[in-house]
Motif scaffolding. Sequence first.
Motif, PDB file in Angstrom:
ATOM      1  N   PHE A  69      52.631  29.275  56.706  1.00  0.00           N
ATOM      2  CA  PHE A  69      53.849  29.950  56.286  1.00  0.00           C
ATOM      3  C   PHE A  69      53.815  31.390  56.792  1.00  0.00           C
ATOM      4  CE2 PHE A  69      53.670  26.443  53.392  1.00  0.00           C
ATOM      5  CZ  PHE A  69      54.982  26.163  53.074  1.00  0.00           C
ATOM      6  N   THR A  70      54.965  32.028  56.769  1.00  0.00           N
ATOM      7  CA  THR A  70      55.059  33.460  57.039  1.00  0.00           C
ATOM      8  C   THR A  70      55.291  34.151  55.706  1.00  0.00           C
ATOM      9  OG1 THR A  70      55.986  33.081  59.231  1.00  0.00           O
ATOM     10  CG2 THR A  70      56.317  35.267  58.273  1.00  0.00           C
ATOM     11  N   VAL A  71      54.480  35.163  55.429  1.00  0.00           N
ATOM     12  CA  VAL A  71      54.626  35.926  54.190  1.00  0.00           C
ATOM     13  C   VAL A  71      54.846  37.392  54.541  1.00  0.00           C
ATOM     14  CG1 VAL A  71      53.218  34.339  52.804  1.00  0.00           C
ATOM     15  CG2 VAL A  71      52.118  36.243  53.946  1.00  0.00           C
ATOM     16  N   ASN A  72      55.471  38.097  53.636  1.00  0.00           N
ATOM     17  CA  ASN A  72      55.689  39.534  53.784  1.00  0.00           C
ATOM     18  C   ASN A  72      54.939  40.201  52.642  1.00  0.00           C
ATOM     19  OD1 ASN A  72      57.174  42.116  53.022  1.00  0.00           O
ATOM     20  ND2 ASN A  72      57.987  41.676  55.050  1.00  0.00           N
ATOM     21  N   MET A  73      54.067  41.148  52.971  1.00  0.00           N
ATOM     22  CA  MET A  73      53.218  41.767  51.955  1.00  0.00           C
ATOM     23  C   MET A  73      53.293  43.283  51.989  1.00  0.00           C
ATOM     24  SD  MET A  73      49.745  39.762  52.271  1.00  0.00           S
ATOM     25  CE  MET A  73      49.635  38.143  51.645  1.00  0.00           C
ATOM     26  N   LYS A  74      53.162  43.844  50.799  1.00  0.00           N
ATOM     27  CA  LYS A  74      53.058  45.296  50.674  1.00  0.00           C
ATOM     28  C   LYS A  74      52.134  45.584  49.499  1.00  0.00           C
ATOM     29  CE  LYS A  74      55.630  49.538  50.387  1.00  0.00           C
ATOM     30  NZ  LYS A  74      55.758  50.284  49.197  1.00  0.00           N
ATOM     31  N   GLU A  75      51.118  46.392  49.739  1.00  0.00           N
ATOM     32  CA  GLU A  75      50.157  46.722  48.687  1.00  0.00           C
ATOM     33  C   GLU A  75      50.805  47.632  47.653  1.00  0.00           C
ATOM     34  OE1 GLU A  75      45.684  48.621  48.102  1.00  0.00           O
ATOM     35  OE2 GLU A  75      46.542  48.466  50.100  1.00  0.00           O
ATOM     36  N   LEU A  76      50.517  47.362  46.380  1.00  0.00           N
ATOM     37  CA  LEU A  76      50.964  48.235  45.304  1.00  0.00           C
ATOM     38  C   LEU A  76      50.046  49.450  45.233  1.00  0.00           C
ATOM     39  CD1 LEU A  76      51.630  45.703  42.379  1.00  0.00           C
ATOM     40  CD2 LEU A  76      53.255  46.589  44.050  1.00  0.00           C
ATOM     41  N   PRO A  77      50.544  50.593  44.755  1.00  0.00           N
ATOM     42  CA  PRO A  77      49.668  51.754  44.562  1.00  0.00           C
ATOM     43  C   PRO A  77      48.549  51.413  43.576  1.00  0.00           C
ATOM     44  CG  PRO A  77      51.981  52.368  44.315  1.00  0.00           C
ATOM     45  CD  PRO A  77      51.930  50.870  44.408  1.00  0.00           C
ATOM     46  N   GLY A  78      47.442  52.136  43.659  1.00  0.00           N
ATOM     47  CA  GLY A  78      46.267  51.869  42.841  1.00  0.00           C
ATOM     48  C   GLY A  78      46.529  51.786  41.352  1.00  0.00           C
ATOM     49  N   THR A 160      39.002  41.814  44.150  1.00  0.00           N
ATOM     50  CA  THR A 160      39.197  43.241  44.443  1.00  0.00           C
ATOM     51  C   THR A 160      40.084  43.868  43.375  1.00  0.00           C
ATOM     52  OG1 THR A 160      41.232  43.020  45.739  1.00  0.00           O
ATOM     53  CG2 THR A 160      39.143  42.666  46.908  1.00  0.00           C
ATOM     54  N   ASP A 161      40.315  45.162  43.507  1.00  0.00           N
ATOM     55  CA  ASP A 161      41.212  45.867  42.596  1.00  0.00           C
ATOM     56  C   ASP A 161      42.586  46.086  43.236  1.00  0.00           C
ATOM     57  OD1 ASP A 161      40.535  47.747  44.500  1.00  0.00           O
ATOM     58  OD2 ASP A 161      39.916  49.286  43.072  1.00  0.00           O
ATOM     59  N   GLU A 162      42.923  45.252  44.238  1.00  0.00           N
ATOM     60  CA  GLU A 162      44.188  45.415  44.945  1.00  0.00           C
ATOM     61  C   GLU A 162      45.159  44.287  44.615  1.00  0.00           C
ATOM     62  OE1 GLU A 162      43.644  46.015  49.154  1.00  0.00           O
ATOM     63  OE2 GLU A 162      42.192  47.623  48.821  1.00  0.00           O
ATOM     64  N   VAL A 163      46.424  44.679  44.424  1.00  0.00           N
ATOM     65  CA  VAL A 163      47.512  43.734  44.173  1.00  0.00           C
ATOM     66  C   VAL A 163      48.590  43.999  45.210  1.00  0.00           C
ATOM     67  CG1 VAL A 163      49.298  42.996  42.535  1.00  0.00           C
ATOM     68  CG2 VAL A 163      47.004  43.575  41.707  1.00  0.00           C
ATOM     69  N   TYR A 164      49.185  42.913  45.689  1.00  0.00           N
ATOM     70  CA  TYR A 164      50.224  42.996  46.706  1.00  0.00           C
ATOM     71  C   TYR A 164      51.506  42.377  46.182  1.00  0.00           C
ATOM     72  CZ  TYR A 164      46.773  44.409  50.122  1.00  0.00           C
ATOM     73  OH  TYR A 164      45.805  45.109  50.788  1.00  0.00           O
ATOM     74  N   ARG A 165      52.630  42.946  46.616  1.00  0.00           N
ATOM     75  CA  ARG A 165      53.921  42.315  46.426  1.00  0.00           C
ATOM     76  C   ARG A 165      54.085  41.410  47.626  1.00  0.00           C
ATOM     77  NH1 ARG A 165      57.152  42.142  49.947  1.00  0.00           N
ATOM     78  NH2 ARG A 165      57.220  44.320  50.446  1.00  0.00           N
ATOM     79  N   CYS A 166      54.264  40.129  47.393  1.00  0.00           N
ATOM     80  CA  CYS A 166      54.298  39.178  48.498  1.00  0.00           C
ATOM     81  C   CYS A 166      55.465  38.222  48.324  1.00  0.00           C
ATOM     82  CB  CYS A 166      52.989  38.389  48.524  1.00  0.00           C
ATOM     83  SG  CYS A 166      52.939  37.101  49.774  1.00  0.00           S
ATOM     84  N   SER A 167      56.173  37.982  49.404  1.00  0.00           N
ATOM     85  CA  SER A 167      57.213  36.966  49.399  1.00  0.00           C
ATOM     86  C   SER A 167      56.955  36.011  50.556  1.00  0.00           C
ATOM     87  CB  SER A 167      58.596  37.599  49.501  1.00  0.00           C
ATOM     88  OG  SER A 167      58.700  38.386  50.659  1.00  0.00           O
ATOM     89  N   VAL A 168      57.196  34.741  50.302  1.00  0.00           N
ATOM     90  CA  VAL A 168      57.075  33.736  51.346  1.00  0.00           C
ATOM     91  C   VAL A 168      58.428  33.680  52.028  1.00  0.00           C
ATOM     92  CG1 VAL A 168      56.617  31.305  51.847  1.00  0.00           C
ATOM     93  CG2 VAL A 168      55.373  32.458  50.012  1.00  0.00           C
ATOM     94  N   VAL A 169      58.457  34.015  53.328  1.00  0.00           N
ATOM     95  CA  VAL A 169      59.739  34.133  54.024  1.00  0.00           C
ATOM     96  C   VAL A 169      60.046  32.943  54.919  1.00  0.00           C
ATOM     97  CG1 VAL A 169      59.853  36.633  53.868  1.00  0.00           C
ATOM     98  CG2 VAL A 169      58.734  35.595  55.828  1.00  0.00           C
ATOM     99  N   GLY A 170      59.126  31.983  55.036  1.00  0.00           N
ATOM    100  CA  GLY A 170      59.429  30.803  55.822  1.00  0.00           C
ATOM    101  C   GLY A 170      58.220  30.084  56.349  1.00  0.00           C
ATOM    102  N   HIS A 171      58.469  28.909  56.947  1.00  0.00           N
ATOM    103  CA  HIS A 171      57.415  28.154  57.628  1.00  0.00           C
ATOM    104  C   HIS A 171      57.119  28.801  58.952  1.00  0.00           C
ATOM    105  CE1 HIS A 171      57.845  24.737  54.882  1.00  0.00           C
ATOM    106  NE2 HIS A 171      56.692  24.332  55.398  1.00  0.00           N
ATOM    107  N   LYS A 172      55.930  28.620  59.436  1.00  0.00           N
ATOM    108  CA  LYS A 172      55.558  29.093  60.780  1.00  0.00           C
ATOM    109  C   LYS A 172      56.123  28.161  61.800  1.00  0.00           C
ATOM    110  CE  LYS A 172      53.199  32.289  62.265  1.00  0.00           C
ATOM    111  NZ  LYS A 172      53.864  33.356  62.853  1.00  0.00           N
TER     112      LYS A 172
END
Length: 172
Positions: A69-78, A160-172
């Motif tokens: 799949f294709t995902v879109n990710m952005k890390e949240l602030p600490g 880890t101590d990291e969280v991401y905002r992630c959306s699945v945007v489609g199949h590869k």
Amino acid sequence: MSRTWSSVFGRAAFVALTALWAACQSDPMAPKTVQSSTPAALKATANAAAGNVNGAAGQRPAYYDGELFTVNMKELPGDASASVIAHNGSMNQIYASNDLDDEQDFISVIDAIQGDGFNPLWHQNLIVFNQGFTPHQFTSDEEVLTAAQGANPEITIVSTDEVYRCSVVGHK
């Protein structure tokens, strides 16, 4: 005289706006890139992530139940990541070979998509191959979790101590 002045001013404004509009347009002749799951594509994906991760630069491949799949990710602030980890027991898990901000050795694995327990908040887990095991690509969270079990586990999962905002945007 004021009519002539308005006409000159109007034409100058029109020319300036036209030049500005043309400068903001993308080059339709520029080559288009195609993502694949090769190591070079993973490096290109990591390099693109240095751009605006709210858009296409934040897209990357990820496996879910054997499908790419294709995902879109952005890390949240600490501070936001710490709060989510402390208070949100329903976040999804993403398994990566390296920190998601870095070049990946393998394509990441996610544990949900829309319609299958999906939550847009994802906790990053790192896959570390234990001594004596050859690193390889996993394609599902079940494979990852199975590899981490038993008396002689193939991998160790490092939370880890990291969280991401992630959306699945489609199949590869």
